[in-house]
Motif scaffolding. Structure first.
Motif, PDB file in Angstrom:
ATOM      1  N   SER C 306     117.298 -59.775  51.420  1.00  0.00           N
ATOM      2  CA  SER C 306     116.586 -60.788  52.197  1.00  0.00           C
ATOM      3  C   SER C 306     117.267 -61.041  53.537  1.00  0.00           C
ATOM      4  O   SER C 306     116.599 -61.256  54.555  1.00  0.00           O
ATOM      5  N   MET C 307     118.611 -60.997  53.542  1.00  0.00           N
ATOM      6  CA  MET C 307     119.309 -61.152  54.825  1.00  0.00           C
ATOM      7  C   MET C 307     118.912 -60.038  55.774  1.00  0.00           C
ATOM      8  O   MET C 307     118.677 -60.269  56.970  1.00  0.00           O
ATOM      9  N   GLY C 308     118.845 -58.817  55.243  1.00  0.00           N
ATOM     10  CA  GLY C 308     118.438 -57.691  56.075  1.00  0.00           C
ATOM     11  C   GLY C 308     117.052 -57.905  56.656  1.00  0.00           C
ATOM     12  O   GLY C 308     116.826 -57.695  57.851  1.00  0.00           O
ATOM     13  N   LEU C 309     116.129 -58.382  55.824  1.00  0.00           N
ATOM     14  CA  LEU C 309     114.767 -58.624  56.307  1.00  0.00           C
ATOM     15  C   LEU C 309     114.771 -59.699  57.384  1.00  0.00           C
ATOM     16  O   LEU C 309     114.123 -59.567  58.429  1.00  0.00           O
ATOM     17  N   GLY C 310     115.515 -60.785  57.115  1.00  0.00           N
ATOM     18  CA  GLY C 310     115.553 -61.886  58.078  1.00  0.00           C
ATOM     19  C   GLY C 310     116.088 -61.431  59.420  1.00  0.00           C
ATOM     20  O   GLY C 310     115.517 -61.744  60.472  1.00  0.00           O
ATOM     21  N   MET C 311     117.177 -60.651  59.384  1.00  0.00           N
ATOM     22  CA  MET C 311     117.728 -60.152  60.639  1.00  0.00           C
ATOM     23  C   MET C 311     116.744 -59.206  61.313  1.00  0.00           C
ATOM     24  O   MET C 311     116.636 -59.160  62.537  1.00  0.00           O
ATOM     25  N   GLY C 312     116.015 -58.449  60.493  1.00  0.00           N
ATOM     26  CA  GLY C 312     115.008 -57.550  61.053  1.00  0.00           C
ATOM     27  C   GLY C 312     113.949 -58.327  61.818  1.00  0.00           C
ATOM     28  O   GLY C 312     113.598 -57.969  62.952  1.00  0.00           O
ATOM     29  N   VAL C 313     113.460 -59.412  61.216  1.00  0.00           N
ATOM     30  CA  VAL C 313     112.450 -60.234  61.885  1.00  0.00           C
ATOM     31  C   VAL C 313     113.026 -60.822  63.166  1.00  0.00           C
ATOM     32  O   VAL C 313     112.398 -60.785  64.234  1.00  0.00           O
ATOM     33  N   LEU C 314     114.278 -61.339  63.060  1.00  0.00           N
ATOM     34  CA  LEU C 314     114.897 -61.961  64.235  1.00  0.00           C
ATOM     35  C   LEU C 314     115.082 -60.955  65.366  1.00  0.00           C
ATOM     36  O   LEU C 314     114.760 -61.239  66.525  1.00  0.00           O
ATOM     37  N   ALA C 315     115.603 -59.768  65.000  1.00  0.00           N
ATOM     38  CA  ALA C 315     115.871 -58.778  66.036  1.00  0.00           C
ATOM     39  C   ALA C 315     114.577 -58.374  66.719  1.00  0.00           C
ATOM     40  O   ALA C 315     114.533 -58.177  67.937  1.00  0.00           O
ATOM     41  N   ALA C 316     113.487 -58.283  65.943  1.00  0.00           N
ATOM     42  CA  ALA C 316     112.207 -57.923  66.553  1.00  0.00           C
ATOM     43  C   ALA C 316     111.762 -59.007  67.526  1.00  0.00           C
ATOM     44  O   ALA C 316     111.232 -58.725  68.603  1.00  0.00           O
ATOM     45  N   GLU C 317     112.022 -60.270  67.152  1.00  0.00           N
ATOM     46  CA  GLU C 317     111.614 -61.358  68.027  1.00  0.00           C
ATOM     47  C   GLU C 317     112.429 -61.380  69.318  1.00  0.00           C
ATOM     48  O   GLU C 317     111.970 -61.877  70.334  1.00  0.00           O
ATOM     49  N   TYR C 318     113.673 -60.873  69.233  1.00  0.00           N
ATOM     50  CA  TYR C 318     114.499 -60.867  70.439  1.00  0.00           C
ATOM     51  C   TYR C 318     114.483 -59.496  71.116  1.00  0.00           C
ATOM     52  O   TYR C 318     115.473 -59.072  71.713  1.00  0.00           O
ATOM     53  N   ASP C 319     113.353 -58.800  70.972  1.00  0.00           N
ATOM     54  CA  ASP C 319     113.131 -57.554  71.706  1.00  0.00           C
ATOM     55  C   ASP C 319     114.162 -56.481  71.420  1.00  0.00           C
ATOM     56  O   ASP C 319     114.684 -55.850  72.336  1.00  0.00           O
ATOM     57  N   MET C 320     114.507 -56.299  70.164  1.00  0.00           N
ATOM     58  CA  MET C 320     115.366 -55.177  69.833  1.00  0.00           C
ATOM     59  C   MET C 320     114.678 -54.382  68.722  1.00  0.00           C
ATOM     60  O   MET C 320     115.104 -54.412  67.564  1.00  0.00           O
ATOM     61  N   PRO C 321     113.587 -53.694  69.060  1.00  0.00           N
ATOM     62  CA  PRO C 321     112.784 -53.073  68.008  1.00  0.00           C
ATOM     63  C   PRO C 321     113.533 -52.007  67.210  1.00  0.00           C
ATOM     64  O   PRO C 321     113.350 -51.914  65.988  1.00  0.00           O
ATOM     65  N   ASP C 322     114.377 -51.226  67.884  1.00  0.00           N
ATOM     66  CA  ASP C 322     115.081 -50.168  67.152  1.00  0.00           C
ATOM     67  C   ASP C 322     115.999 -50.760  66.096  1.00  0.00           C
ATOM     68  O   ASP C 322     116.064 -50.295  64.957  1.00  0.00           O
ATOM     69  N   ILE C 323     116.725 -51.817  66.514  1.00  0.00           N
ATOM     70  CA  ILE C 323     117.653 -52.452  65.588  1.00  0.00           C
ATOM     71  C   ILE C 323     116.897 -53.118  64.462  1.00  0.00           C
ATOM     72  O   ILE C 323     117.286 -53.038  63.295  1.00  0.00           O
ATOM     73  N   SER C 324     115.781 -53.746  64.800  1.00  0.00           N
ATOM     74  CA  SER C 324     114.960 -54.379  63.778  1.00  0.00           C
ATOM     75  C   SER C 324     114.523 -53.363  62.739  1.00  0.00           C
ATOM     76  O   SER C 324     114.613 -53.586  61.531  1.00  0.00           O
ATOM     77  N   ARG C 325     114.092 -52.193  63.233  1.00  0.00           N
ATOM     78  CA  ARG C 325     113.641 -51.150  62.311  1.00  0.00           C
ATOM     79  C   ARG C 325     114.785 -50.749  61.381  1.00  0.00           C
ATOM     80  O   ARG C 325     114.596 -50.598  60.183  1.00  0.00           O
ATOM     81  N   LEU C 326     115.985 -50.620  61.959  1.00  0.00           N
ATOM     82  CA  LEU C 326     117.107 -50.185  61.121  1.00  0.00           C
ATOM     83  C   LEU C 326     117.501 -51.247  60.090  1.00  0.00           C
ATOM     84  O   LEU C 326     117.955 -50.919  59.004  1.00  0.00           O
ATOM     85  N   PHE C 327     117.319 -52.525  60.456  1.00  0.00           N
ATOM     86  CA  PHE C 327     117.558 -53.574  59.460  1.00  0.00           C
ATOM     87  C   PHE C 327     116.632 -53.374  58.269  1.00  0.00           C
ATOM     88  O   PHE C 327     117.048 -53.468  57.108  1.00  0.00           O
ATOM     89  N   PHE C 328     115.351 -53.081  58.577  1.00  0.00           N
ATOM     90  CA  PHE C 328     114.408 -52.875  57.473  1.00  0.00           C
ATOM     91  C   PHE C 328     114.791 -51.635  56.679  1.00  0.00           C
ATOM     92  O   PHE C 328     114.665 -51.615  55.458  1.00  0.00           O
ATOM     93  N   VAL C 329     115.264 -50.601  57.397  1.00  0.00           N
ATOM     94  CA  VAL C 329     115.693 -49.392  56.700  1.00  0.00           C
ATOM     95  C   VAL C 329     116.848 -49.729  55.758  1.00  0.00           C
ATOM     96  O   VAL C 329     116.870 -49.315  54.593  1.00  0.00           O
ATOM     97  N   GLY C 330     117.813 -50.514  56.259  1.00  0.00           N
ATOM     98  CA  GLY C 330     118.949 -50.888  55.429  1.00  0.00           C
ATOM     99  C   GLY C 330     118.508 -51.643  54.189  1.00  0.00           C
ATOM    100  O   GLY C 330     118.960 -51.372  53.080  1.00  0.00           O
ATOM    101  N   SER C 331     117.574 -52.591  54.388  1.00  0.00           N
ATOM    102  CA  SER C 331     117.079 -53.340  53.232  1.00  0.00           C
ATOM    103  C   SER C 331     116.394 -52.412  52.249  1.00  0.00           C
ATOM    104  O   SER C 331     116.580 -52.531  51.040  1.00  0.00           O
ATOM    105  N   ALA C 332     115.601 -51.480  52.784  1.00  0.00           N
ATOM    106  CA  ALA C 332     114.874 -50.567  51.897  1.00  0.00           C
ATOM    107  C   ALA C 332     115.848 -49.711  51.098  1.00  0.00           C
ATOM    108  O   ALA C 332     115.673 -49.509  49.893  1.00  0.00           O
TER     109      ALA C 332
END
Lengths: 217, 302, 631
Positions: C306-332
């Motif tokens: 869940s932390m990974g997902l939350g950071m993914g959402v946050l990173a996407a909101e702060y215009d870091m799409p690549d990092i956001s994607r990797l957060f989701f990858v890490g969670s997956a």
């Protein structure tokens, strides 16, 4: 003519809430059944479908149902008293309140313009329904409950008849069948309740509820 | 070139690491007014233990024999990640600082298992304390690594040479201080653990290897000294980021001197301080976390 | 796509067939999940390679209508634990042949197949009705699986707690879907309108609580530590490894259905995750019942996801799409890996429980000598769950950690703050997990047995080695080879380093053995200071091992201590026990429900038992409704 019938129906309802004998109640219900099932014949042009429906309804409501009730009365050995939870004067007062409420409803519903029936004709079925509910609520004998249920059902039937909604033959017959089965089943149930507990007073059936279990808590 | 770095790092560590033990003990002896053991004492000890046979408890399982190998192996692998002379190791990559922490974790995990494997209450007690400290120190270590990674920019150990340290003196000092404390905790030194007490009950690290003997004990000692070296390296590199600008040969000399200096400081601390009360240590570990956090805050929100 | 619908049908068929009183019905029930694995895995891998998207619409009779089914990369990721753990658990369940496990055989396989069919339906449906249908099937069948040993009192209690939790959850989920549905006529996800932000937030919160209750996020986790010890080991493996993940799948699906997210959603996910991770692992390490310990560790791991997902959402909101994607990858990655090692651990725990009959790990010990294969697999599972290289627990946490470091460089205030919070929580969790699982591995499998039951236990049925072996092998193989799939950084070096690590450690081990072999070795007893009265009970216990930490975190737990000091001239036996219980269940929910119960008791006069009165209520409500409508 129609208005007369309606007045009779309303009066019979008042009588129901005041009568102390089950036999009288059943007679009244039979009369109401005859009235409501034949009423459509007076208001509409008659076609075969309507005629058959009315005749079947009349047969069931005025003959079969009352006879079944009498039979279960006999089986259960019910004495004449209705055994109300609420005394008769108060019952009548509540009934009158119900009548005024039904009249108020009829004025509020604004069906007169669209269908061209008088307020009284709308109020009558509602009043019947209230009476039915009132009987179920305020009387302890299971038989009176069935009577109340029949009155309620008559009210619904009458409401349909008054509004002259396109009669769905199947639906009406289905309801009729349901009622028939209901009375039949309750007859049997009353017989069994009677045999098991020596009375058909539902008030005493509370001992079957959770109360006793929780009482030991 | 990057492969040379790996080679030099591992070779220097393997050669010089046990020396640090000697330096610390000479400093302590000097403070106490004694002559002290020879500088190369740990080399002698290891060489002697290598030739000895082992005594195994009947309780133990193969885990007990695997643990020394894993302890040494994991530290060696951690060493190949370390950068040197201003350039990254051939094995370095983005995020290797996290891998470093986890690699050091394997050694600890197996050491704790080996301690529990003997069924000895002493070793169980040592294990309990060791993992407790490790658990509390881990967030601080990660935050220090975060300081390292972000100050140099590369998010890898090679950003130790990022050289930005002097833009942000406060952050650097705090990070180096926190790293020094982590060095003391992880290597079981005073004021967190006293390896030289006379009772098994009061030691932490030393009591965990109480039942090891012969080559097993040698490997354990050697692994601990390499660990001291590794943490010392981190302390030196964080405190002196400019070390990376030195010429190639000078760098290795400077590193050796720097780590020796850390060993001297350890000796001074051990001579000047007593051990903290065991129950107070978690609070002090929280203080170290505070230092690391502050260091990161100075870096991020300057 | 068709393959999955076929598999659902197959699982249902196997489930019902296993109810028949024919010879080999259990075998049919076991074959269902195995066939599902064989049939589903190729499709999943095709999807993972092609990263495409398959959709199919099917017209169902009346209540359903035209239903869409979708199979995309998210479904594929969650499909892996389902098929893999389902297969191994079925294998394991089939191999258990002790009589007391054979008794509830038929319904177990019926509900097991049903559970898998339900989850499969959830994962492929893109239609509210189908989704909720699958959800209900999953909830019901898992309830019956938890209540397998329904004759025990505590099992029934656990079942009821689960039942309540899951139904409150489903209520919120239905509400969320209805809000998302809005005025749209058909139930397919594709026809949903984009909700306005206020409604969207309400939907998100409802879904988060509803799905979070299934995933076991604190404070909605209370059913987990009750239900997992109650169920048989391989059932717990499926519940923890697969069913909890479906909760996460639901959260992800809701996030995907709503294109615009608010930053505070990310914060909420992150905070819930951080609290779950830290609180979960603290309670896990304080437990003595090892299945309860594993249950709390599930809470911890879902917190990490869940932390990974939350950071993914946050990173996407702060215009870091690549990092956001990797957060989701890490969670997956962590979703898959956690299913594998937790499945392994639960099944191993089940074996230990079957062989010794002991719930309490303080009464075990020395099982590595008595049940070598099970204890070895358990050790591997413990190393993996601590995230230690070279096992598979490492890579997911590594990706999340690295992306957390990346977020530190962002210039805003909030994102680095979130990253620091995440790094701290993840670091603390990692450290405490190490404590927790050295306790589990060390106390159960090493040392000397601390009770008769542990001393006399015999190895398990050799067939059980296969399911455990498959999972343990996957722990190692995935640990080494999963980094190769991450093309975003030079992760192949991780694989290389892991291989070097394994080779080096093996080499050192053999070198050491050669050295030791050339010298004179002896065996003796463990050093005991010369004390002669020692017994196995003087060993450090699991509770002793974590005592410094339980002492430190005492305020977060409910300590139940019972002491009986020996007294008299000839003292009888003394007793000392401390149990750490969940503060949220005991002080939170129990108080809340007690208060509700008190209010309800005050209103008991309504429920009088008079038929007349009930009809009066109905009549009153009807009349009031009429008046309200007409006024």
């Amino acid at each position: 003519m129609i208005n007369l019938i309606f007045a009779a129906v309303i009066l019979s309802c008042l009588m129901l809430s005041a009568s102390s004998r089950i036999k009288t109640c059943i007679h009244i219900v039979a009369f109401q059944g005859a009235a409501v099932s034949l009423l459509p014949l007076l208001r509409h042009h008659i076609d075969w479908e309507l005629l058959i429906l009315a005749l079947i309804a009349a047969l069931v409501k005025t003959l079969i149902l009352p006879l079944m009730l009498f039979r279960s009365m006999r089986i259960a050995g019910v004495r004449r008293e209705v055994e109300p939870l609420i005394s008769y004067p108060v019952s009548i007062a509540i009934s009158l309140c119900g009548l005024s409420f039904a009249l108020w409803l009829a004025t509020r519903l604004q069906l007169t313009e669209t269908t061209g029936v008088s307020h009284l004709m709308i109020a009558a079925p509602f009043f019947m329904m209230f009476t039915g509910l009132f009987l179920i609520i305020s009387r302890t004998k299971a038989l009176t409950g069935i009577v109340g249920y029949l009155v309620f059902e008559n009210g619904i039937y009458l409401f349909g008849g008054v509004l002259g909604l396109e009669h769905n033959f199947i639906v009406e017959l289905g309801i009729l069948l349901d009622v028939l089965v209901m009375v039949f089943v309750s007859g049997v149930a009353i017989f069994h309740i009677n045999r098991k507990f020596d009375h058909i007073d539902t008030g005493l059936l509370t001992s079957l509820s959770e109360d006793t279990v929780e009482g030991e808590r | 070139m990057n492969l040379f770095i790996v080679f030099f790092n591992v070779a220097l560590a393997m050669l010089a690491a046990p020396l640090m033990w000697g330096i610390t003990y000479r400093v302590k002896a000097w403070f106490a007014g004694r002559h002290g053991p020879p500088l190369l004492q740990l080399y002698y000890d290891i060489a002697k233990l290598m030739r000895r046979g082992c005594v195994y408890s009947r309780t133990t399982t193969p885990i007990f024999k695997i643990a020394p190998a894993v302890c040494l192996g994991s530290v060696l692998v951690a060493l190949i990640l370390m950068p040197g002379a201003g350039i990254s190791s051939w094995f370095g990559f983005k995020g290797d600082l996290i891998l470093l922490i986890y690699l050091l974790g394997i050694g600890r995990f197996f050491m704790v298992l080996a301690a529990l494997d003997t069924g000895s209450p002493f070793e169980g007690m040592g294990a309990a304390r060791e993992i407790q400290f490790a658990a509390f120190i881990e967030p601080s270590f990660i935050l220090v690594m975060a300081v390292v990674g972000t100050s140099g920019g590369g998010l890898s150990l090679s950003s130790l040479f990022g050289g930005t340290g002097y833009h942000n003196i406060a952050s650097t000092i705090l990070a180096a201080g926190a790293m020094m404390m982590i060095y003391l905790v992880e290597n079981a030194r005073i004021p967190f653990d006293d390896p030289d007490t006379h009772l098994e009950l009061t030691m932490i690290h030393e009591v965990m290897i109480l039942d090891h003997s012969g080559p097993d004990l040698a490997l354990m000692h050697y692994a601990s000294s390499l660990k001291v070296w590794l943490y010392g390296m981190l302390v030196v590199m964080i405190a002196l980021p400019t070390i990376g600008l030195f010429p190639f040969w000078l760098y290795w000399c400077a590193l050796l001197v720097g780590i020796s200096l850390v060993a001297v400081i350890t000796g001074i601390i051990e001579s000047a301080m007593a051990r903290f009360a065991l129950l107070d240590i978690p609070h002090i570990l929280l203080g170290i976390f505070g230092m690391a956090l502050l260091s990161l805050a100075f870096l991020l929100y300057r | 796509m068709g393959i999955f619908l076929f598999l659902i049908a197959l699982l249902l068929f196997c489930g019902f067939a296993s109810l028949l009183r024919i010879k080999g019905n259990n075998l049919i029930g076991i074959m269902g999940p195995i066939a599902a694995f064989a049939g589903g895995m190729p499709a999943v891998f095709t999807m993972l390679v092609s990263k495409s998207y398959i959709q199919q619409s099917i017209n169902f009779p009346f209540p359903f209508g035209l239903c869409n089914f979708e199979f995309d990369i998210v479904s594929a990721i969650f499909m892996i634990p389902l098929l893999l753990i389902g297969m191994t658990a079925a294998f394991y369940g089939g191999c258990i042949c002790k009589p007391e496990h054979a008794v509830p055989g038929r319904p177990i396989w019926f509900f097991f197949n049903l559970l898998m069919a339900g989850i499969l339906l959830i994962l492929v449906s893109a239609n509210t009705l189908m989704f909720l249908l699958g959800w209900e099937i999953m909830s019901w069948s898992s309830f019956f699986l938890i209540c397998t040993y329904h004759r025990k009192n505590e099992v029934r209690t656990a079942g009821i707690i689960y039942f309540i939790a899951t139904h409150i959850g489903v209520l919120l989920i239905i509400t969320a879907f209805l809000l998302l549905q809005g005025q749209v006529e058909d139930f397919n996800f594709s026809s949903f309108l984009i909700p306005e932000s206020g409604i969207a937030s309400v939907i998100f919160i409802l879904a988060l609580i509803g799905f979070g209750a299934k995933a076991g996020l604190v404070p909605f986790h209370v059913w987990l530590p009750e239900a997992h010890p109650a169920a048989p080991g391989y059932i717990s493996a499926v519940l923890s490894g697969v069913m909890c993940k479906v909760g996460i799948y639901g959260i992800v699906r809701i996030l995907l259905l709503m294109p615009e997210h608010q930053p505070w959603w990310g914060w909420i996910l992150l905070l819930l995750g951080a609290i779950s991770a830290v609180y979960g692992i603290i309670l896990a390490l304080a437990q003595q019942d090892f299945k309860r310990l594993l249950a709390y560790s599930t809470v911890e791991n879902l917190g990490i996801i869940s932390m990974g997902l939350g950071m993914g959402v946050l990173a996407a909101e702060y215009d870091m799409p690549d990092i956001s994607r990797l957060f989701f990858v890490g969670s997956a990655l962590h979703v898959i890996n956690h299913a594998i090692f937790k499945g392994l651990l639960f099944m191993a725990a089940g074996s230990i429980l079957n062989q010794t009959g002991e719930h309490d790990l303080n009464r075990l010990g020395g099982l590595l000598k008595r049940m070598p294969s099970t204890a070895t697999f358990m050790l591997i599972g413990c190393a993996a769950i601590c995230g230690l290289p070279p096992f598979n627990g490492f890579i997911g946490e590594f990706v999340i950690f690295t992306q957390g470091l990346e977020c530190l460089t962002h210039e805003s205030w909030y994102l680095p703050a979130a990253a620091v919070l995440m790094l701290t929580a993840l670091g603390l969790t990692g450290g405490l997990a190490m404590v927790c699982f050295s306790k589990l591995a060390g106390i159960i499998s090493l040392g000397e047995p601390r009770s008769r039951a542990a001393e006399d236990c015999i190895p398990v049925n050799p067939g059980l080695r296969f399911p455990l072996g498959i999972l343990a092998g996957l722990c190692l193989c995935l640990g080494i080879f999963l980094p190769l799939l991450l093309s975003d950084f030079m992760a192949w070096k991780i694989s290389l380093i892991f291989i070097i690590l394994i080779v080096l450690c093996t080499g050192l081990y053999f070198w050491r053995r050669k050295l030791a072999a050339s010298a004179h070795n002896r065996t003796g007893i463990t050093w005991d200071c010369g004390y002669v009265g020692g017994s196995n009970r003087i060993q450090y216990t699991g509770s002793g091992l974590v005592q410094p930490l339980t002492r430190f975190f005492k305020p977060l737990m409910l300590r139940k201590k019972s002491v009986k000091i020996p007294s008299g001239i000839f003292p009888d036996k003394g007793r000392w026990s401390i149990i750490y219980d969940d503060l949220i269940l005991d002080a939170g929910y129990r108080q809340l429900f007690d208060a509700i119960k008190n209010i309800c008791f005050k209103l008991r006069w309504i429920q009088s038992g008079h038929l007349n009165r009930y009809i009066l209520y109905i009549a009153l409500v009807l009349i009031l409704l009429l008046i309200w409508e007409l006024l």
